[in-house]
Scaffold this motif. Structure first.
Motif, PDB file in Angstrom:
ATOM      1  N   LEU A  38       0.856  -1.200   0.000  1.00  0.00           N
ATOM      2  CA  LEU A  38       0.000   0.000   0.000  1.00  0.00           C
ATOM      3  C   LEU A  38       0.880   1.233   0.000  1.00  0.00           C
ATOM      4  CD1 LEU A  38      -2.678  -0.942   2.701  1.00  0.00           C
ATOM      5  CD2 LEU A  38      -2.918  -1.030   0.217  1.00  0.00           C
ATOM      6  N   ALA A 244      -3.102   5.140  -1.883  1.00  0.00           N
ATOM      7  CA  ALA A 244      -3.838   4.635  -0.707  1.00  0.00           C
ATOM      8  C   ALA A 244      -3.610   5.609   0.451  1.00  0.00           C
ATOM      9  CB  ALA A 244      -3.344   3.246  -0.339  1.00  0.00           C
ATOM     10  N   ILE A 247      -3.916   5.329   5.635  1.00  0.00           N
ATOM     11  CA  ILE A 247      -3.792   3.900   5.995  1.00  0.00           C
ATOM     12  C   ILE A 247      -3.750   3.784   7.516  1.00  0.00           C
ATOM     13  CG2 ILE A 247      -2.318   1.849   5.836  1.00  0.00           C
ATOM     14  CD1 ILE A 247      -1.226   3.053   3.211  1.00  0.00           C
ATOM     15  N   TYR A 260      -8.033   1.965   4.520  1.00  0.00           N
ATOM     16  CA  TYR A 260      -7.473   3.117   3.795  1.00  0.00           C
ATOM     17  C   TYR A 260      -8.515   3.633   2.815  1.00  0.00           C
ATOM     18  CZ  TYR A 260      -6.780  -0.226  -0.026  1.00  0.00           C
ATOM     19  OH  TYR A 260      -6.989  -1.162  -1.004  1.00  0.00           O
ATOM     20  N   ASN A 262      -8.958   4.539  -1.119  1.00  0.00           N
ATOM     21  CA  ASN A 262      -8.243   4.340  -2.385  1.00  0.00           C
ATOM     22  C   ASN A 262      -8.203   5.641  -3.198  1.00  0.00           C
ATOM     23  OD1 ASN A 262     -10.673   4.594  -3.718  1.00  0.00           O
ATOM     24  ND2 ASN A 262     -10.911   2.405  -4.148  1.00  0.00           N
TER      25      ASN A 262
END
Ligand SMILES: Cc1cc2nc3c(=O)[nH]c(=O)nc-3n(C[C@H](O)[C@H](O)[C@H](O)COP(=O)(O)OP(=O)(O)OC[C@H]3O[C@@H](n4cnc5c(N)ncnc54)[C@H](O)[C@@H]3O)c2cc1C
Length: 460
Positions: A38, A244, A247, A260, A262
């Motif tokens: 990520l 992302a 997070i 998270y 996107n």
């Protein structure tokens, strides 16, 4: 893999797609562990970004690495065909240090060391006695005191201080050898001497793999960015989620839940058995909110230098001869830049034929304030320094880029021991969690690659 689904249990989630995160994922893949990376930004590479523009190939972050351990050798072998290693030319050994406004050669051997004007006569004799000096007893002695004790003040001022500026953009009075330069510290502790210890280590038997560790300076044919691009490809584009944001990791009954947003702003959740963080210390508190404040403060108090990097290119170079690695500027010289790398002298295709590409650095721990200056002001400083130090009469580069790094290089100071033990304690307390990245195990690219393989192995 469906990021919005709670159903799939991933083996490992790696946070951050810089060199450490991507290399970790590369090894996890190799070890047949399903992993997802990520990344907050919309591109991979972290601080490593190479850009081609108008016949120049310049770097936005690091410019060169060192083939400093077996994992670096192995990684480039594994990525063969995806990215091509380029080793710096022979002139890489020619390095310059500014003294009294003049570039002096950094001595290469004993003969040079005797004749160099960089060190005082007293210290040249003093160095002969280095192997007989007793080892220090204070593990928290700073680097400046360590070097003065073993080699003398002029060696500190005109060898170690510029070296530390080149590697850490740091200050030898702040860095602690035990944490910042552990190999140097170990030479004294294990062998009682830096000179004697290096000599004895040189005679130690090496495995075939160790023999390939050339300590040579490297980049890649298309710039360092081709290394992280190759890693991206090796990990699988579908396994790296870019853009992302926010997070957050939370421990679950089994494993971890990672949430998270996107790139489209949608909320996503992933379940993973293990989580490996490779982000900077300053970003940890938001990402790992379950860690107690007292433990977090041992990590996010880590000091990072602010560095301003300039990429400068000329189609036709009008200044001093650029034959060598570049020059570093000791703090005693009181200049406004830290040093300059002659990139087009080191590697091919960095500038048009007859032209030049330079990387210049400004800021560092002693001049954290400079990053706040506007573009016009810092451009003026660079112009003045280029005219005075690089033999330019006029200043009209064909390429001029300013890259600001607010979290450039972590400084391993006296608090590092507590940070390392806190991380070890947290990893024990939260099985499956690993806190990697440049807050421990070294700051250079070779250190990052070595740590990444270890993170992947630990996750098996
Ligand atoms: C100006 C400069 C010059 C350097 N020069 C050299 C050199 O000459 N030689 C050398 O060996 N090394 C050099 N280094 C050091 C080297 O570049 C680094 O050690 C290495 O690239 C760091 O890789 P990394 O993956 O650990 O960190 P990074 O490259 O910082 O990657 C971390 C990644 O995590 C992402 N991230 C951060 N926060 C979050 C979050 N909350 N959620 C998701 N993702 C997040 C970031 O966007 C980034 O992509 C230099 C560094 C700088 C800044």
């Amino acid at each position: 893999m469906t990021p919005n689904s709670n159903e799939t249990m991933i083996d490992v989630v790696v946070i951050g797609a810089g060199l450490t995160g991507l290399t970790t994922a590369h090894y996890l893949n190799k070890f047949n562990k399903k992993c997802i990376v990520l990344e907050k930004q919309i591109q991979v590479g972290g601080v490593i970004q190479s850009i081609e523009e108008n016949g120049f190939l310049y770097e936005n972050g690091p410019n060169t690495g060192v083939i400093g351990n077996t994992t670096v050798v192995e990684l480039f072998e594994e990525l063969a065909g995806k990215c091509e290693l380029e080793v710096g030319g022979e002139n890489v050994k020619k390095r310059f240090i500014l003294k009294n406004g003049k570039w002096e050669h950094l001595p290469q051997g004993l003969k040079d060391a005797v004749s160099t004007p960089l060190f005082s006569m007293k210290d040249k004799f003093r160095i002969l006695g280095e192997p007989f000096r007793p080892a220090g007893k204070n593990p928290h002695e700073n680097l400046a005191s360590f070097v003065k004790r073993r080699m003398g003040k002029s060696f500190l001022n005109y060898a170690i201080d510029p070296f530390i500026i080149g590697v850490y953009a740091g200050d030898p009075n702040y860095l602690i050898p035990k944490y910042a330069l552990p190999k140097l510290y170990d030479l004294e502790q294990k062998y009682g001497s830096l000179i004697g210890g290096s000599f004895r280590k040189g005679f130690q038997k090496k495995t075939e793999e160790e023999k390939k560790v050339s300590k040579k300076v490297f980049s890649c044919v298309d710039g360092l960015g081709s290394l992280t691009k190759a890693l991206h490809q090796s990990v699988g584009f579908e396994n790296v989620i870019l853009g992302a944001d926010n997070i957050t990791v939370q421990p679950a009954e089994s494993g971890y839940i990672i949430t998270y947003q996107n790139a489209n702003g949608e909320n996503c959740t992933i379940k993973a058995n293990k989580v490996i963080s490779t982000i900077g210390a300053h970003a940890l508190a938001k990402t790992l909110p379950f860690i107690e404040k007292s433990a977090m403060s041992k990590m996010d108090s880590l000091l990072y230098t602010k560095v301003i990097e300039f990429a400068l290119g000329w189609n036709t170079w009008p200044g001093i001869e650029l034959d060598g690695f570049g020059g570093l500027i000791p703090s005693l010289e009181k200049r406004d830049i830290l040093g300059v790398l002659y990139m087009s002298s080191l590697f091919t295709n960095r500038a048009p034929e007859g032209g030049a590409l330079l990387s210049i650095f400004m800021g560092g721990v002693r001049r954290q304030d400079l990053i706040q200056l506007g573009d016009a002001e810092i451009t003026h400083i660079v112009e003045k320094e280029c005219k005075e130090l690089l033999g330019l009469n006029t200043f009209s580069p064909d390429l001029f880029k300013i890259i600001r790094h607010n979290w450039a290089i972590p400084q391993y100071g006296v608090e590092s021991g507590e940070r390392f033990s806190t991380i070890a304690q947290l990893e024990k307390q939260y099985p499956g969690l690993q806190i990697g990245g440049n807050l421990r195990n070294g700051i250079g690219m070779a250190d990052r690659i070595k740590q990444a393989k270890e993170l992947a192995q630990n996750a098996l």
